[in-house]
Design a protein around this motif. Structure first.
Motif, short mmCIF file in Angstrom:
data_model
loop_
_atom_site.label_atom_id
_atom_site.label_comp_id
_atom_site.label_asym_id
_atom_site.label_seq_id
_atom_site.Cartn_x
_atom_site.Cartn_y
_atom_site.Cartn_z
N HIS A 1 42.48 31.76 40.52
CA HIS A 1 43.53 31.37 41.74
C HIS A 1 43.21 32.69 42.56
O HIS A 1 42.99 32.63 43.98
N ILE A 2 43.42 33.87 42.00
CA ILE A 2 43.22 35.21 42.75
C ILE A 2 42.10 35.40 43.29
O ILE A 2 41.94 35.83 44.73
N LEU A 3 40.99 34.97 42.85
CA LEU A 3 39.56 35.13 43.57
C LEU A 3 39.56 34.07 44.31
O LEU A 3 38.69 34.48 45.49
N MET A 4 40.20 32.88 44.52
CA MET A 4 40.03 31.96 45.60
C MET A 4 40.96 32.60 46.43
O MET A 4 40.42 32.34 47.91
N THR A 5 41.68 33.26 46.58
CA THR A 5 42.43 33.76 47.35
C THR A 5 41.73 35.20 48.25
O THR A 5 41.57 35.00 49.34
N ILE A 6 40.89 35.63 47.43
CA ILE A 6 40.18 36.74 47.75
C ILE A 6 39.23 36.22 48.78
O ILE A 6 38.65 36.86 49.69
N LEU B 1 46.24 39.02 52.21
CA LEU B 1 46.73 40.21 51.36
C LEU B 1 47.93 40.23 50.73
O LEU B 1 48.54 40.50 49.67
N LYS B 2 49.06 40.01 51.53
CA LYS B 2 50.43 39.92 51.40
C LYS B 2 50.67 38.65 50.16
O LYS B 2 51.34 39.17 49.31
#
Length: 141
Positions: A106-111, A35-36
């Motif tokens: 990329h953001i969705l892969m982080t999620i 999350l950070k």
């Protein structure tokens, strides 16, 4: 503090499943790191409003499932559906649109990494741990 308490419990217990709390807090600490990183990414990128709504909507959805006894299957399925929807959208026509789509992906892969950490934790639970810790939680809710 919770991780330290879990470690203390583990050291002072003879129960074969006493490592549950240590593993649980390790998983949550890893999720906080994800999350950070996500926060940093979101602050660093210029994301168009439509994509911002997509990301914010999914994060709001996930927030309702951040609890100890949640199995993340539904969240994984919903993310898979969202990614499938994105695959069927019109291809980017400009470099900027391509970059925005890449950032969103990329953001969705982080999620997905956030969700995967919980799934890995759940898959690592023994039947005894589920009985001892998850059944008690279910009875309180």
């Amino acid at each position: 503090e919770d991780r330290a308490l879990a470690a203390d419990y583990l050291e002072n217990s003879y129960a074969s499943h006493a490592d549950y709390f240590a593993e649980y807090f390790d998983m949550r600490i890893k999720q906080v790191e994800v999350l950070k990183n996500l926060e940093w990414e979101l602050a660093s990128y210029q994301v168009p409003p439509a994509q911002t709504r997509t990301i914010a909507g999914f994060i709001r959805y996930l927030a309702g499932y951040v609890q100890e006894t949640n199995e993340p299957k539904a969240q994984e399925d919903r993310l898979k559906d969202l990614l499938g929807h994105l695959r069927h959208e019109q291809l980017p026509a400009t470099r900027q649109e391509f970059e925005h789509r890449a950032i969103l992906y990329h953001i969705l892969m982080t999620i997905r990494e956030f969700i995967d950490l919980k799934r890995q934790f759940v898959e690592g639970l023994s039947s005894r741990q589920r009985e001892e810790y998850w059944k008690q939680q279910d009875q309180r809710h």
